[in-house]
Design a protein around this motif. Sequence first.
Motif, PDB file in Angstrom:
ATOM      1  N   ASN A  13       0.826  -1.212   0.000  1.00  0.00           N
ATOM      2  CA  ASN A  13       0.000   0.000   0.000  1.00  0.00           C
ATOM      3  C   ASN A  13       0.856   1.257   0.000  1.00  0.00           C
ATOM      4  OD1 ASN A  13      -1.978  -1.873   0.242  1.00  0.00           O
ATOM      5  ND2 ASN A  13      -2.619  -1.288   2.281  1.00  0.00           N
ATOM      6  N   ASP A  16       2.430   1.688  -3.454  1.00  0.00           N
ATOM      7  CA  ASP A  16       1.403   2.135  -4.405  1.00  0.00           C
ATOM      8  C   ASP A  16       1.077   3.608  -4.199  1.00  0.00           C
ATOM      9  OD1 ASP A  16       1.294  -0.391  -5.443  1.00  0.00           O
ATOM     10  OD2 ASP A  16      -0.540  -0.967  -4.378  1.00  0.00           O
ATOM     11  N   LEU A  17       0.981   4.013  -2.944  1.00  0.00           N
ATOM     12  CA  LEU A  17       0.681   5.410  -2.655  1.00  0.00           C
ATOM     13  C   LEU A  17       1.803   6.325  -3.124  1.00  0.00           C
ATOM     14  CD1 LEU A  17      -1.197   7.477  -1.378  1.00  0.00           C
ATOM     15  CD2 LEU A  17      -0.072   7.034   0.804  1.00  0.00           C
TER      16      LEU A  17
END
Length: 130
Positions: A13, A16-17
């Motif tokens: 996550n 991806d961020l």
Amino acid sequence: MITGFKDFILRGNVVDLAVAVVIGAAFAAVVTALVDGFLNPLIAALFGSPDLSQAMTFTVNGAQFSIGLILGAIINFLLVAAAIYFVVVVPMNHLAARRKAGAEPEPEAPAEDVLLLQEIRDLLAERRTL
């Protein structure tokens, strides 16, 4: 403490961020160029003002309201969102679908009679070892 931070940073996550932020910043420059090079001259041709923030304003009791400024921000947001969607999200979804298509399907759960036969087999094997 350092290990927990390392696990946090290496989580999917967070990566991806970070990618989304970098790509968003890059597309913001593209959108700014599009707005300055194409949309503002188009607005100037239609409204007689080179910028939306100056094109649609009105004054009430000395306070100036700029609807054009809000519309310009909305247009910029939509252009960035569309660019990210079509250049990043759609290709990633196609890639994920291709990977999923190549993966083997989950095996089906055995039927109840097969489970019963396996249980009998295991009991017989256990009885032999005694």
